[in-house]
Design an enzyme around this catalytic site. Structure first.
Site, PDB file in Angstrom:
ATOM      1  CG  HIS A  30      -0.368   0.121   2.521  1.00 25.13           C
ATOM      2  ND1 HIS A  30       0.444  -0.840   3.078  1.00 25.13           N
ATOM      3  CD2 HIS A  30      -0.450   1.113   3.446  1.00 25.13           C
ATOM      4  CE1 HIS A  30       0.820  -0.457   4.280  1.00 25.13           C
ATOM      5  NE2 HIS A  30       0.310   0.734   4.529  1.00 25.13           N
TER       6      HIS A  30
ATOM      7  CG  HIS B 180      -0.211   4.412   4.659  1.00 22.70           C
ATOM      8  ND1 HIS B 180      -1.007   3.667   5.481  1.00 22.70           N
ATOM      9  CD2 HIS B 180      -0.987   5.443   4.204  1.00 22.70           C
ATOM     10  CE1 HIS B 180      -2.217   4.221   5.538  1.00 22.70           C
ATOM     11  NE2 HIS B 180      -2.227   5.284   4.766  1.00 22.70           N
TER      12      HIS B 180
ATOM     13  CG  ASP C 261       4.713   3.008   7.223  1.00 23.26           C
ATOM     14  OD1 ASP C 261       3.880   3.583   6.506  1.00 23.26           O
ATOM     15  OD2 ASP C 261       4.413   2.107   8.025  1.00 23.26           O
ATOM     16  CG  HIS C 262       4.140  -0.275   4.324  1.00 20.44           C
ATOM     17  ND1 HIS C 262       4.122  -1.623   4.626  1.00 20.44           N
ATOM     18  CD2 HIS C 262       3.686   0.373   5.424  1.00 20.44           C
ATOM     19  CE1 HIS C 262       3.655  -1.785   5.852  1.00 20.44           C
ATOM     20  NE2 HIS C 262       3.387  -0.590   6.363  1.00 20.44           N
TER      21      HIS C 262
ATOM     22  CG  HIS D 260       0.835 -18.047  -9.062  1.00 20.89           C
ATOM     23  ND1 HIS D 260       0.619 -18.055 -10.426  1.00 20.89           N
ATOM     24  CD2 HIS D 260      -0.263 -17.489  -8.511  1.00 20.89           C
ATOM     25  CE1 HIS D 260      -0.556 -17.530 -10.685  1.00 20.89           C
ATOM     26  NE2 HIS D 260      -1.119 -17.176  -9.542  1.00 20.89           N
TER      27      HIS D 260
ATOM     28  CG  ASP E  88       0.406  -1.320   7.587  1.00 15.42           C
ATOM     29  OD1 ASP E  88       1.271  -2.161   7.876  1.00 15.42           O
ATOM     30  OD2 ASP E  88       0.586  -0.082   7.678  1.00 15.42           O
TER      31      ASP E  88
ATOM     32  CG  HIS F  95       3.326  -2.415  10.950  1.00 13.37           C
ATOM     33  ND1 HIS F  95       2.411  -1.644  11.630  1.00 13.37           N
ATOM     34  CD2 HIS F  95       3.712  -1.686   9.893  1.00 13.37           C
ATOM     35  CE1 HIS F  95       2.246  -0.502  10.985  1.00 13.37           C
ATOM     36  NE2 HIS F  95       3.031  -0.492   9.935  1.00 13.37           N
TER      37      HIS F  95
END
Ligand SMILES: [Zn+2]
EC number: 3.1.26.11
Length: 355
Positions: free
Chosen positions: A72, A74, A76-77, A162, A239, A300
């Site tokens: 995602h 955000h 921090d990712h 995969h 998250d 996390h």
């Protein structure tokens, strides 16, 4: 074999000894990065140099990376991606790279959606690099997320590996990533072949799946193979709060071996965690149970967590094989599905018991 190098286990901001999210997964077909928070490239480099110094062949080389998967948008990712690409260019990379991320909609994307971010990042890279772009081809792949069913990306860049995106529940569009290797043929029974007095070339033919004639009888290669081994599978949650619709064996097409799930809070924050779009250790353990995961690794962690033992004891009430990951942990899933965890202590990695 899949080997996961966990390189960031803090929540949204770094804490003492823990950095923002990022993982390197070694597969038989190349490396995969799953999330890439600020400073990821430096952590990866130092981690790989430390591994190199031990003489192990379990490395996490940036040059082997074929795919970057983002959960995602955000920061921090994903905020470590751009400088990492820039460094790869300076390192003379020429091999193609695929970057896959979720998007809420391909129409009129918000600036914080990957559709908008990809566009501005491509512009930024083109401006930053004097020759007008990176020295290696990048395939930027957006997967529209609409609903809660697992999504097959339009590309599968790694042969025999995969990738599946599983929509999760967070403040922005988000997915977990499941990585699977295919079912494999069962182990070849060399002892049985030897007991029949077969010549080496006959054993080789049988092992390659061909019938042979021995003492006037036809030997079927299937009789020398154990049952087919199930696929190796791991899932990294990104998250999410609890209640992800597809976090179960039926939706995922079977159990996962290893689940890496966020556990931002202890159970004390059960009520608030859903509003914050995050999970407790109990939520992570519940997900591991319904997925049939052999091992749960929790990541996390909020800055509120002062004692990881609380997270572990809460999770183990529901899923006994649960542990809190540390930066630098290495988790191996072997072809027969066995899982081994090793943890860095000074300059060596020691086996970690999680029972
Ligand atoms: Zn987030």
């Amino acid at each position: 074999m899949l080997v996961l190098h966990v390189l960031g286990t803090s929540g949204s901001r770094p804490t003492r000894g823990r950095s923002v999210p990022g993982n390197y997964l070694s597969t038989p077909s190349g490396g995969i990065v799953i999330d890439c928070g600020e400073g990821f490239q430096e952590r990866l480099l130092k981690h790989d140099l430390a591994l190199k110094a031990t003489g192990t062949n379990k490395r996490a080389r940036a040059s082997k990376i074929r795919v970057i998967l983002l959960t995602h948008s955000h920061l921090d990712h994903c905020w470590g991606l751009l400088p990492f690409l820039y460094t790869m260019d300076l390192d003379g990379r020429t091999a193609p790279l695929t970057i896959i991320a979720p998007t809420a909609s391909e129409r009129a994307p918000a600036r914080s959606d990957f559709a908008g971010l990809f566009e501005s990042w491509r512009d930024l890279l083109a401006g930053e690099l004097s020759r007008g772009g990176l020295g290696f081809p990048v395939e930027w792949v957006l997967i529209p997320v609409d609903g809660e069913e697992p999504i097959e990306p339009p590309v599968q860049p790694l042969e025999g590996v995969h990738l599946t995106a599983v929509p999760t529940r967070h403040g922005v569009v988000s997915v977990a990533w499941m990585v699977s290797t295919p079912q494999r043929s069962g182990r070849f029974d060399r002892d049985r072949a030897a007991s029949l007095g077969l010549a080496d070339h006959q054993v080789s033919l049988l092992a390659a799946g061909e019938s042979i004639i021995h003492d006037g009888a036809e030997l079927d290669p299937a009789d020398f193979r154990a049952e087919r081994r199930p696929p190796c599978r791991l899932l990294v949650s990104g998250d999410t709060t609890r209640g992800v619709a597809s976090f179960n064996q039926e939706s995922l097409g079977g159990p996962v071996d290893l689940l890496i799930h966020e556990a931002t809070y202890t159970n004390e924050y059960h009520d608030k965690s859903e509003a914050y779009g995050h999970s407790t250790a109990v939520d992570a353990a519940a997900a591991a149970s319904v997925m049939g995961a052999k091992v749960l690794g929790m990541v996390h962690l909020s800055t509120r967590i002062s004692d990881c033992a609380i997270l572990e004891s809460e999770a183990r009430e529901i899923h006994p094989s649960s542990f809190v990951c540390e930066d630098g942990d290495i988790i191996e899933i072997s072809l027969d599905g066995a899982i081994d965890v090793s943890r860095r202590r000074e300059n060596v990695w020691m086996p970690l018991s999680i029972e």
